[in-house]
Motif scaffolding. Sequence first.
Motif, PDB file in Angstrom:
ATOM      1  N   ASP A 158      39.505  48.453  42.968  1.00 47.38           N
ATOM      2  CA  ASP A 158      40.991  48.725  43.351  1.00 47.38           C
ATOM      3  C   ASP A 158      41.713  48.045  44.745  1.00 47.38           C
ATOM      4  OD1 ASP A 158      39.763  49.183  40.443  1.00 47.38           O
ATOM      5  OD2 ASP A 158      41.412  50.768  40.518  1.00 47.38           O
ATOM      6  N   HIS A 205      35.600  53.131  44.018  1.00 47.12           N
ATOM      7  CA  HIS A 205      35.871  54.507  44.222  1.00 47.12           C
ATOM      8  C   HIS A 205      35.759  55.899  42.713  1.00 47.12           C
ATOM      9  CE1 HIS A 205      38.419  52.093  42.179  1.00 47.12           C
ATOM     10  NE2 HIS A 205      39.554  52.956  42.013  1.00 47.12           N
ATOM     11  N   HIS A 250      40.300  45.149  39.196  1.00 45.08           N
ATOM     12  CA  HIS A 250      40.919  44.722  37.166  1.00 45.08           C
ATOM     13  C   HIS A 250      41.825  43.370  37.346  1.00 45.08           C
ATOM     14  CE1 HIS A 250      41.234  48.875  36.472  1.00 45.08           C
ATOM     15  NE2 HIS A 250      41.161  48.877  37.042  1.00 45.08           N
ATOM     16  N   PHE A 304      47.124  50.410  41.740  1.00 43.27           N
ATOM     17  CA  PHE A 304      47.349  51.042  41.081  1.00 43.27           C
ATOM     18  C   PHE A 304      47.846  51.583  41.842  1.00 43.27           C
ATOM     19  CE2 PHE A 304      44.910  49.324  36.786  1.00 43.27           C
ATOM     20  CZ  PHE A 304      45.651  48.732  36.199  1.00 43.27           C
ATOM     21  N   ASP A 325      38.094  55.356  36.067  1.00 41.50           N
ATOM     22  CA  ASP A 325      37.717  53.880  34.926  1.00 41.50           C
ATOM     23  C   ASP A 325      36.426  52.960  35.557  1.00 41.50           C
ATOM     24  OD1 ASP A 325      39.831  53.625  37.039  1.00 41.50           O
ATOM     25  OD2 ASP A 325      40.695  51.770  36.519  1.00 41.50           O
ATOM     26  N   HIS A 326      36.096  54.044  37.144  1.00 43.34           N
ATOM     27  CA  HIS A 326      35.355  52.919  37.559  1.00 43.34           C
ATOM     28  C   HIS A 326      34.431  54.635  37.565  1.00 43.34           C
ATOM     29  CE1 HIS A 326      37.686  49.653  39.489  1.00 43.34           C
ATOM     30  NE2 HIS A 326      38.916  50.841  38.982  1.00 43.34           N
TER      31      HIS A 326
HETATM   32 ZN    ZN Z   1      40.730  51.132  38.437  1.00 36.66          ZN
END
Ligand code: ZN
Length: 325
Positions: free
Chosen positions: A217, A98, A253, A225, A102-103
């Motif tokens: 995620d 996605h 995560h 999240f 952070d990815h």
């Molecule tokens: Zn993430």
Amino acid sequence: MQRWLPALLALALAGCAVHPPVRELAMPRPYAHAIGGATFLIGGSFEPGRSPDGNSLILYGTEGALVIDTGRHPEHWTAILQGLRGINMAPVAIFNTHWHLDHVSGNPALKAAYPGIKVYGTSAIDRALTGFLAASAEASRKDLAEGAIPASAVPDVEGDLATIARGAELRPDVIVREGGDLLIAGRPLSLRVANHAVTESDLWIYDAAEKRAIVGDLVTMPAPFLDTACPEGWLTALDAVAASGAEQVVPGHGPILTMAEFGAWKAAFGDFIACARGSGALETCSAGWLTGAKAFLMGDKRAKAMADYYGELIRSGKLDGYCRA
Ligand SMILES: [Zn+2]
């Protein structure tokens, strides 16, 4: 998890003692380590005062390597690049589960190192670049100008702004719309698309040979999240993971889960959503998460503040737009 909320939460809690995890669910190591089936995991981070990196994986086929997700911080991309040098086989593709930063933030660095690499992902990043990420960047610039961001969080905010400024370079070369089976780098994988889940359109990967679901995620610790999520669509996606035939789940995560652990996480998530959609006190929802997901909190004292925040976000109706086509 977007922007600097986690950094603030971490700072607010920095003075608290860190208690050990309630059970042995060790965080994945932050360097490439084998998890079986010619697959290596580079564990994401979520350091106090910093924004997170998601987990990344390197998969080897007979004809090359594949990378799943590329983290947020340069240290994380460096760990992926070091991992790729361990077995001297060039990567042919990146799969982004996605568009959260952070990815995907390491995409340009990996493309610079391996110009032939192709990025696979859904098209959801396009709307994010003109919507959520553009608004987030504008708010961050204002907060920076006003000195409203704690000093320890400034490098992460500036890093995200630099990444968003190069947003076009994060976009996929190959847009995955419906998923399906493919043979890539000599390795068979099944791409699965979940619409209106963590984002408008998420990608997860089922590795049938290893009975392993790599879900981004759709599973996160120490809290879901939910920043850009449709909670009900997310639940539907978790049902699909449960029905996939997987014997283990690699989250976006946190550590790898058995199906029993995944089932427990999913049940706690479903209870949290139902509670936040109800009319009872929101503190009950946070407390329910802390109890139901106790095994997945990793001793992270930020879990309660995050559950409080996401419970309110669901209750406010602000996420409902993410459920509409
Ligand atoms: Zn993430």
